[in-house]
Design a protein around this motif. Sequence first.
Motif, PDB file in Angstrom:
ATOM      1  N   GLN A   1       0.836  -1.197   0.000  1.00 15.18           N
ATOM      2  CA  GLN A   1       0.000   0.000   0.000  1.00 15.18           C
ATOM      3  C   GLN A   1       0.878   1.257   0.000  1.00 15.18           C
ATOM      4  O   GLN A   1       0.551   2.256  -0.642  1.00 15.18           O
ATOM      5  N   GLU A   2       2.014   1.182   0.691  1.00 12.57           N
ATOM      6  CA  GLU A   2       2.937   2.319   0.731  1.00 12.57           C
ATOM      7  C   GLU A   2       3.500   2.622  -0.658  1.00 12.57           C
ATOM      8  O   GLU A   2       3.607   3.791  -1.044  1.00 12.57           O
ATOM      9  N   ALA A   3       3.850   1.577  -1.407  1.00  8.22           N
ATOM     10  CA  ALA A   3       4.371   1.772  -2.762  1.00  8.22           C
ATOM     11  C   ALA A   3       3.300   2.386  -3.659  1.00  8.22           C
ATOM     12  O   ALA A   3       3.589   3.300  -4.450  1.00  8.22           O
ATOM     13  N   LEU A   4       2.072   1.923  -3.529  1.00 10.88           N
ATOM     14  CA  LEU A   4       0.974   2.493  -4.305  1.00 10.88           C
ATOM     15  C   LEU A   4       0.766   3.956  -3.925  1.00 10.88           C
ATOM     16  O   LEU A   4       0.581   4.816  -4.791  1.00 10.88           O
ATOM     17  N   GLY A   5       0.800   4.249  -2.632  1.00  9.73           N
ATOM     18  CA  GLY A   5       0.628   5.625  -2.182  1.00  9.73           C
ATOM     19  C   GLY A   5       1.696   6.544  -2.736  1.00  9.73           C
ATOM     20  O   GLY A   5       1.409   7.667  -3.176  1.00  9.73           O
ATOM     21  N   ALA A   6       2.948   6.079  -2.744  1.00  7.44           N
ATOM     22  CA  ALA A   6       4.039   6.879  -3.305  1.00  7.44           C
ATOM     23  C   ALA A   6       3.829   7.090  -4.801  1.00  7.44           C
ATOM     24  O   ALA A   6       4.067   8.188  -5.325  1.00  7.44           O
ATOM     25  N   HIS A   7       3.380   6.064  -5.489  1.00  9.79           N
ATOM     26  CA  HIS A   7       3.096   6.172  -6.922  1.00  9.79           C
ATOM     27  C   HIS A   7       2.019   7.231  -7.177  1.00  9.79           C
ATOM     28  O   HIS A   7       2.174   8.081  -8.058  1.00  9.79           O
ATOM     29  N   MET A   8       0.962   7.184  -6.410  1.00  6.97           N
ATOM     30  CA  MET A   8      -0.150   8.106  -6.628  1.00  6.97           C
ATOM     31  C   MET A   8       0.259   9.562  -6.389  1.00  6.97           C
ATOM     32  O   MET A   8      -0.325  10.474  -6.989  1.00  6.97           O
ATOM     33  N   LYS A   9       1.268   9.783  -5.551  1.00  5.10           N
ATOM     34  CA  LYS A   9       1.755  11.136  -5.265  1.00  5.10           C
ATOM     35  C   LYS A   9       2.992  11.497  -6.083  1.00  5.10           C
ATOM     36  O   LYS A   9       3.494  12.607  -5.975  1.00  5.10           O
ATOM     37  N   GLY A  10       3.483  10.564  -6.876  1.00  4.52           N
ATOM     38  CA  GLY A  10       4.742  10.729  -7.579  1.00  4.52           C
ATOM     39  C   GLY A  10       4.676  11.632  -8.801  1.00  4.52           C
ATOM     40  O   GLY A  10       3.600  12.038  -9.261  1.00  4.52           O
ATOM     41  N   ALA A  11       5.841  11.926  -9.324  1.00 11.69           N
ATOM     42  CA  ALA A  11       5.987  12.844 -10.455  1.00 11.69           C
ATOM     43  C   ALA A  11       5.233  12.359 -11.696  1.00 11.69           C
ATOM     44  O   ALA A  11       4.578  13.161 -12.372  1.00 11.69           O
TER      45      ALA A  11
END
Length: 107
Positions: free
Chosen positions: A62-72
């Motif tokens: 879920q953390e990786a998905l969250g970072a993706h959703m906020k990513g560049a």
Amino acid sequence: MANQVVVVATLVAKPGQEELVEKTLKAAVPAVHAEPGCLRYALHRKAGATGEFVVIERWASQEALGAHMKGAAMREVGAALAQALAAPLQAAFLDAIPAGDPDTGAV
């Protein structure tokens, strides 16, 4: 695989914006593939519908998905498609039900 997250995201282009949506999504794929925790990020078009796109994703957590959703990459996609979509992106978050062969029985 217990903490992995599977997402099916659907985007519908406004009439006349289909090419922009496809080009923008395709351009983002290499950057998304390079993101930590990206296990699958596969772009599809709904059969017979030039303006309906589906992205099948699998993230390590879920953390990786969250970072993706906020990513560049997603910020760029969001900015480029802000006026090109007929409706907000629809996302389905899935929990796997393990069955059969582990390789062919899961996304």
